[in-house]
Design a protein around this motif. Structure first.
Motif, short mmCIF file in Angstrom:
data_model
loop_
_atom_site.label_atom_id
_atom_site.label_comp_id
_atom_site.label_asym_id
_atom_site.label_seq_id
_atom_site.Cartn_x
_atom_site.Cartn_y
_atom_site.Cartn_z
N SER A 62 54.83 -19.15 5.66
CA SER A 62 56.23 -19.24 5.96
C SER A 62 56.58 -18.00 6.93
N SER A 63 55.76 -16.94 6.80
CA SER A 63 56.32 -15.76 7.48
C SER A 63 56.06 -16.08 9.15
N ARG A 64 55.08 -16.90 9.24
CA ARG A 64 54.58 -17.42 10.56
C ARG A 64 55.69 -18.49 11.26
N HIS A 65 56.09 -19.29 10.22
CA HIS A 65 56.86 -20.39 10.68
C HIS A 65 57.87 -20.48 9.64
N PRO A 66 58.85 -19.43 9.95
CA PRO A 66 60.30 -19.50 8.87
C PRO A 66 60.99 -20.79 8.88
N ARG A 67 60.86 -21.60 9.83
CA ARG A 67 61.68 -22.79 9.81
C ARG A 67 61.08 -24.00 9.20
N MET A 68 59.90 -23.68 8.85
CA MET A 68 59.27 -24.88 8.26
C MET A 68 59.71 -25.25 6.94
N SER A 69 59.79 -26.51 6.31
CA SER A 69 59.81 -26.76 5.09
C SER A 69 59.02 -26.46 4.08
N LYS A 70 59.35 -26.61 2.83
CA LYS A 70 58.66 -26.20 1.75
C LYS A 70 57.33 -26.75 1.69
N ALA A 71 57.61 -28.19 1.82
CA ALA A 71 56.37 -29.20 1.74
C ALA A 71 55.50 -28.90 3.09
N GLU A 72 55.98 -28.79 4.29
CA GLU A 72 55.40 -28.53 5.35
C GLU A 72 54.44 -27.16 5.34
N GLU A 130 53.41 -25.99 2.40
CA GLU A 130 52.60 -25.98 1.48
C GLU A 130 51.15 -26.78 2.12
N GLU A 131 51.54 -27.82 2.79
CA GLU A 131 50.40 -28.70 3.16
C GLU A 131 49.62 -27.82 4.20
N HIS A 132 50.08 -26.86 5.08
CA HIS A 132 49.59 -26.07 6.16
C HIS A 132 48.86 -25.37 5.34
N ALA A 133 49.23 -24.73 4.00
CA ALA A 133 48.54 -23.63 3.42
C ALA A 133 47.24 -24.29 2.84
N ARG A 134 47.71 -25.49 2.02
CA ARG A 134 46.29 -26.12 1.46
C ARG A 134 45.17 -26.56 2.49
N ARG A 135 45.68 -26.71 3.82
CA ARG A 135 44.56 -26.98 4.64
C ARG A 135 43.74 -25.82 5.01
N PHE A 136 44.24 -24.65 4.97
CA PHE A 136 43.38 -23.47 5.09
C PHE A 136 42.68 -23.12 3.66
N ILE A 137 43.28 -23.20 2.72
CA ILE A 137 42.69 -23.07 1.27
C ILE A 137 41.15 -24.03 1.19
N ALA A 138 41.45 -25.14 1.86
CA ALA A 138 40.40 -26.23 1.75
C ALA A 138 39.06 -25.44 2.84
#
Lengths: 280, 305
Positions: free
Chosen positions: B105-115, B117-125
């Motif tokens: 969310s620091s990188r993409h301040p305009r991203m929605s919360k769901a987006e 989370e989705e993005h973060a999950r990809r890198f956790i995986a």
């Protein structure tokens, strides 16, 4: 010995209570026999306590009865000198809430500033060091003279006594936020406001809450003394008024209630502290 | 431009010394890193390698000189340069997902919360932590914490990944598997990496190029060593490669003696602006023996040459 420590400690607590109540009861029981017969004139003058040999100190049963009576009718109001204990407590809690709330509003932002800026920290340090050890009641005459309102003065005294622990703890908590967490925020280009709320505040929250917990304890200690001075309403005034009425029963009842409320306030803050504490 | 994607241009770092003077960590340091390369800096403690990384990260500023990234001078920390810290530096009050999402969310301040989370999950995986998203750092092992640190750094999709001895606090087994993973991810994405280490084997396995720094204070870049091992190297048969021991010996030799003595006898032709590039040579008998072996290995040798 498979009994858990919880059960064992509860049993011991109950035992201590029973022993204490028994001792109290025996100590305050009237000694009807003995002594030379009293001059009827003198007996009449001294009243019933002296003639029966019974102490003015009430026993646990008297206090229990009084407490029950108060709890049954906590909010009655028979004029300025006879109000229910609930009303008096309400006044005290309201004053503490007002003074303490103002202290929170000042101490936490100012503590943030002190914690973040070594210059401000050094500049304000002598003032804090000198004002912090002053008994809050020493402020009372000054407050009465300048504010000219006894109720507001009591609130001011609560404010001034709760501000220091919160200020010092907030400053300390903010100043000792780990450098690496701040570096994380810096490398992520987090702005100053977001950094304050998402990194510094959560990191310092346990320390801040510790300060708040110390403060609420002090505020509750001080309110009783302050209300004894300003009079009118509140649990402190109640204690002083009942002392003037020589009703030790009511004084003891009030002590018990003050203790209970203090405990509840402390537990509320302890619970809040637990909610913001993070395991490392 | 690509040859000097990161360019340290004559930087110095000095601190005020207790005696009133200044102590110089390093000065007149020049170093270029090409885009897409994995560079390891090795040197002894106190040689200023962490300072070098902090300057590149923007957390510290050089006393002299500039650092260019992609042709532009850096003026502070940036989302283009992600740091994996030595101590994982996770925020302990946030979950795994919360820590990675904070970076996203620091990188993409305009991203929605769901987006986010989705993005973060990809890198956790990507770092193999799916299923642990809602755990807090305190519930994770050291290796898992560092995985979260890696996921957090990668999730902002930086131009450069900076690592400050990221595996030094881990046990050997965990360190090995994390090295494998970092190498895989960096190769897949063509990530430019600048890593500090004092572990020679780590440098040999991970780096395309190893920068050797002499002892501080007044540290210098003595040389950069091109890793002669094939790009598709496997940890398990690294040591069978004929270039392995020459490389390793060269690095160890530097750390043990030359890092100390190099400064007393600086080669006459040493130009701090262009530190020499060294390719450890395969000794002739070993090369001959290797050449007579399987076709696969001679193929590998050709790659080196």
């Amino acid at each position: 010995m498979n009994v858990s420590i919880g059960v064992r400690s509860s049993v011991l607590s109950a035992l201590i209570l029973v022993v204490f109540l028994l001792a109290w009861h025996i100590a305050t029981r009237g000694t009807t026999a003995g002594g030379p017969p009293m001059d009827p004139e003198y007996a009449k003058l001294m009243g019933i306590t002296a003639t029966t040999g019974k102490s003015a100190m009430p026993g646990p049963l008297d206090v229990g009865a009084k407490l029950f009576e108060h709890l049954r009718k906590p909010f009655y109001d028979n004029g300025p000198n006879d109000k229910g204990i609930g009303i008096q407590l309400g006044w005290s809690i309201a004053r503490v809430a007002a003074g303490y709330g103002l202290a929170v509003l000042l101490a936490i932002p100012l503590g943030f500033l002190i914690g973040m800026s070594p210059t401000i920290s050094r500049a304000l340090d002598p003032f804090i060091q000198i004002l912090k050890p002053v008994s809050p009641l020493a402020w009372m005459p000054l407050a009465l003279y300048t504010i000219k309102d006894s109720g507001a003065s009591a609130i001011f005294v609560i404010f001034i006594c709760s501000v220091w622990p919160m200020l010092v703890n907030t400053a300390f908590g903010v100043a000792s936020v780990r450098k690496e967490w701040l570096n994380v925020a810096r490398t992520l280009e987090v702005g100053p406001w977001r950094r304050a709320f998402t990194v510094i505040l959560p990191a310092a929250a346990p320390t801040i809450l510790t300060g708040m917990r110390i403060s609420i304890g002090i505020a509750w200690l001080v309110i009783v003394a302050a209300e004894m001075l300003v009079g009118g309403t509140g649990i402190g005034y109640f204690v002083w008024n009942e002392w003037n009425n020589l009703s030790i029963t009511n004084v003891i009842t009030a002590i018990l209630v003050i203790g209970l409320v203090g405990m509840v306030l402390d537990q509320l803050l302890a619970r809040a502290a637990r909610a913001v504490t993070f395991p490392e | 431009m690509n040859e000097r994607f990161i360019s340290f241009e004559g930087i110095a770092r000095r601190y005020p010394a207790p005696d009133g003077g200044t102590s110089t960590i390093f000065e007149n340091l020049w170093l270029g890193v090409p885009k897409g390369e994995f560079v390891c800096v090795i040197g002894h403690s106190g040689c200023g390698k962490t300072t070098l990384l902090n300057i590149l990260a923007g957390l510290d500023a050089p006393s002299e000189g500039v650092v260019l990234v992609d042709g532009r001078e850096i003026g502070g920390p940036s989302l283009d340069r992600a740091v994996i810290f030595q101590g994982h530096a996770l925020l302990p009050w946030r979950t795994v997902l919360g820590n990675v999402a904070y970076a996203v969310s620091s990188r993409h301040p305009r991203m929605s919360k769901a987006e986010v989370e989705e993005h973060a999950r990809r890198f956790i995986a990507l770092v193999g932590l799916q299923g642990s998203e809602h755990k807090r750092p305190a519930e994770l092992s050291g290796g898992m914490k560092q995985r979260v640190g890696i996921a957090r750094a990668l999730s902002i999709e930086p131009k450069i990944l900076l690592m400050d001895e990221p595996f030094s606090a881990l046990d050997a087994l965990t360190r090995g598997s994390l090295q494998d993973e970092v190498r895989r991810i960096c190769r897949e994405t063509g990530q430019t990496v600048f890593m500090i280490t004092h572990d020679v084997d780590e440098a040999i396995y991970l780096a395309d190029r190893v920068v050797l720094m002499t002892n501080g204070p007044g540290a210098m870049v003595a040389e950069t060593v091109v890793n002669p091992l094939p790009v598709d190297r496997e940890r398990t048969d690294l040591h069978k490669h004929p270039a392995y021991y020459p490389l390793r010996n060269h690095l160890i030799d530097f750390l043990v003696t030359r890092s100390r003595t190099w400064r007393d006898a600086i080669p006459a032709d040493h130009d701090p602006r262009r530190p020499p590039v060294v390719r450890p040579s395969i000794p002739a008998p070993a090369a001959a023996a290797a050449a007579s072996e399987t076709a696969v290995q001679s193929e590998m040798l050709r790659n080196i040459a």
